[in-house]
Design an enzyme around this catalytic site. Structure first.
Site, PDB file in Angstrom:
ATOM      1  N   CYS A  54      24.560   1.799 -34.894  1.00 52.41           N
ATOM      2  CA  CYS A  54      24.853   0.876 -36.004  1.00 52.41           C
ATOM      3  C   CYS A  54      23.904   1.119 -37.185  1.00 52.41           C
ATOM      4  CB  CYS A  54      24.732  -0.567 -35.499  1.00 52.41           C
ATOM      5  SG  CYS A  54      24.523  -1.808 -36.792  1.00 52.41           S
ATOM      6  N   CYS A  57      21.691  -1.835 -38.070  1.00 49.74           N
ATOM      7  CA  CYS A  57      20.622  -1.978 -37.079  1.00 49.74           C
ATOM      8  C   CYS A  57      19.491  -0.999 -37.373  1.00 49.74           C
ATOM      9  CB  CYS A  57      21.156  -1.737 -35.670  1.00 49.74           C
ATOM     10  SG  CYS A  57      22.540  -2.799 -35.189  1.00 49.74           S
ATOM     11  N   CYS A 402      34.219   5.273 -49.203  1.00 47.88           N
ATOM     12  CA  CYS A 402      34.596   4.605 -47.943  1.00 47.88           C
ATOM     13  C   CYS A 402      35.670   5.388 -47.195  1.00 47.88           C
ATOM     14  CB  CYS A 402      35.064   3.185 -48.257  1.00 47.88           C
ATOM     15  SG  CYS A 402      35.984   2.381 -46.936  1.00 47.88           S
ATOM     16  N   CYS A 405      38.857   3.397 -46.497  1.00 49.29           N
ATOM     17  CA  CYS A 405      39.660   3.251 -47.720  1.00 49.29           C
ATOM     18  C   CYS A 405      40.507   4.499 -47.949  1.00 49.29           C
ATOM     19  CB  CYS A 405      38.760   2.995 -48.929  1.00 49.29           C
ATOM     20  SG  CYS A 405      37.663   1.566 -48.758  1.00 49.29           S
TER      21      CYS A 405
END
Length: 493
Positions: A54, A57, A402, A405
């Site tokens: 992550c 994280c 992205c 996207c």
């Protein structure tokens, strides 16, 4: 191969020991086998549930480590790798990373919704340690408590059995995340502050004391959670607070003027308040107008100044930079140089309240040709395309980098093509990294899609469905103001 001599053996041992010290962590690592027993050993512990892959994280990790070291001996910090400890993570409803929770005596007490910086975590968790309200026994206790970097809320009561004290303690427990509380059953401690009967006093931080406002505020309401929450909300920031990354969320939703300069309340209180006092002097002339004021360290917010207001590091020199952002998200910046007599700020505020200032809008240029199946929305044409009261709009907020996207783009284009015969519905997209996003749209990630119904432009609805063309079509059949037309065929509901 020869044997290692004593000196080389010593060097290898020293290097090994150094590596041990480097790898040492003050964050407890917990798993399915020891989570319950270990957490039960601590009165208060903050637990991060994470996944190694992550990104958020990974960004949090060094801040979390630093916070754990600073809080050592006060509050413990722990972490659980959910990729190998799924039983524990599932038990506490973890469905996103990182998830942070506060545990008290082994029980899941509350979700952590505080700052993610090391200093922010330290400040937030110190409020979680020990009692929610600190008992004060003498004037020395009181003076030490209120002589703090943050505001202090103190309850003065005539008796430990007072019903008002009981309510105060309930309120302090409910609000300990955000504020500092203390109490005393000795009313004489408050005499020098004008306290003569049971009451609550908010003491402003000594570093923010100014001739333009009182250093303390007394509540005139009976104590309850609701009344104390309102009292603190109305008074904790005062006329011109110090805006930081940690408290900025508490100041959102306000019409706010900020003076950005070299704010440093650790090493240069006098120099910091020199400019703050000049802002406050002018602010007192406009107090009834509903605008809030703050000072902030320019370096701390430089990225935002460049991104939102186009103000670079060379703008303004060492003088304060002045910006306004109102609750509608409209932005303004003072073009005239800040003058020491405050006259330039006065003129800026007079023009602001008279509606003479030009809004600062971050916008791409509107496309000359916008006839494609997916309309391109920019900040400058948002009102025309999205807020057209006669049309339903499905609006995608995206970022050029992205990946999700990019995967959505051909499907979204096909959707626009299938609905191109509709005159009452618009399929649109907006680059949220290059244009100001109106505050009514909560865009936290990409892509984020909203349905904006005709006649209800102040009530955009977040789309939570699938990303296939049929998912969008089925959704629009349910919510569209008018029946859909697919190609040449009308889809009657």
């Amino acid at each position: 191969m020869g044997t290692l001599g004593p000196f080389r053996m010593f060097l290898l041992f020293a290097v090994a020991q150094q590596n041990v010290f480097v790898a040492a962590s003050d964050v407890l690592e917990l798993g399915d086998s020891d989570f319950d027993d270990t957490v039960a050993e601590y009165e208060t512990v903050l637990v991060e549930f994470f996944a190694p892959w992550c990104g958020h994280c990974q960004q949090l990790a060094p801040e979390y480590e630093t916070a754990a070291t600073k809080l050592k001996g006060t509050v413990s910090l722990a972490k659980v790798d959910c990729t190998v400890n799924s039983e524990t993570c599932g038990r506490f409803g973890v469905n996103g990373y990182p998830t942070l929770k506060i545990f008290r005596n082994g029980e899941d007490f509350a979700a952590y919704d505080g700052p993610r910086s090391a200093d922010g975590i330290v400040s937030y968790m110190k409020k979680q340690a020990g009692p929610s309200s600190v008992p004060l026994h003498n004037e020395r206790d009181l003076d030490a408590f209120v002589n703090h970097f943050e505001a202090s809320v103190v309850g003065f009561f005539s008796s430990a059995d007072s019903s008002q004290m009981a309510e105060f303690l309930k309120a302090s427990s409910a609000m300990r995340d955000s504020h500092r509380f203390a109490h005393t059953a000795d009313l004489s401690l408050g005499l020098k502050h004008g306290v003569e009967s049971d009451t609550v006093v908010l003491f402003r931080p000594p570093r923010l004391n100014s001739k333009f406002e009182d250093s303390l505020v007394k509540s005139d309401e009976a104590v309850s959670i609701a009344s104390l929450r309102q009292f603190i909300r109305d008074n904790v920031f005062g006329l011109c607070p110090h805006l930081t990354a940690e408290n900025r969320e508490n100041m959102r939703g306000r019409d706010l003027l900020v003076a950005y300069y070299d704010v440093d309340y650790l090493r240069n209180i006098k120099g910091t308040n020199y400019w703050r006092n000049r802002v406050m002097k002018v602010a007192t002339q406009f107090q009834s107008q509903g605008l809030n004021y703050a000072v902030a360290n320019r370096a701390e917010f430089q990225e935002e100044l460049e991104e939102e207001f186009g103000l670079g590091t060379s703008d303004g020199g060492k003088l304060p930079l002045i910006t306004i952002r109102n609750r509608e998200g409209h932005k303004y910046s003072m073009q005239e140089e800040f003058t020491r007599d405050g006259k330039s700020l006065e003129r800026f505020l007079e023009d602001y309240f008279a509606g003479k200032l030009k809004r600062q809008v971050k916008s791409e240029a509107a496309p000359e040709n916008n006839d494609g199946p997916v309309k391109v929305v920019v900040a400058d044409n948002f009102e025309e395309l999205v807020n057209n009261p006669s049309k339903d709009v499905l609006l995608e907020f995206y970022a050029p980098w992205c990946g999700h996207c990019k995967s959505l783009e051909p499907k979204y284009t096909e959707l626009g093509e299938q609905l191109s015969a509709n005159t009452h519905i618009v399929i649109a997209k907006m680059d949220a990294t290059a244009n100001d996003v109106p505050p009514t749209y909560d865009v936290q990630g990409f892509p984020t899609i909203f349905f904006v119904p005709a006649g209800q432009k102040d009530q955009p609805r977040k789309y939570e469905g699938g990303s296939e063309v049929n998912d969008f079509l089925n959704y629009l059949k349910e919510v569209a103001t008018h029946p859909l037309i697919l190609g040449n065929a009308r889809e009657d509901l």
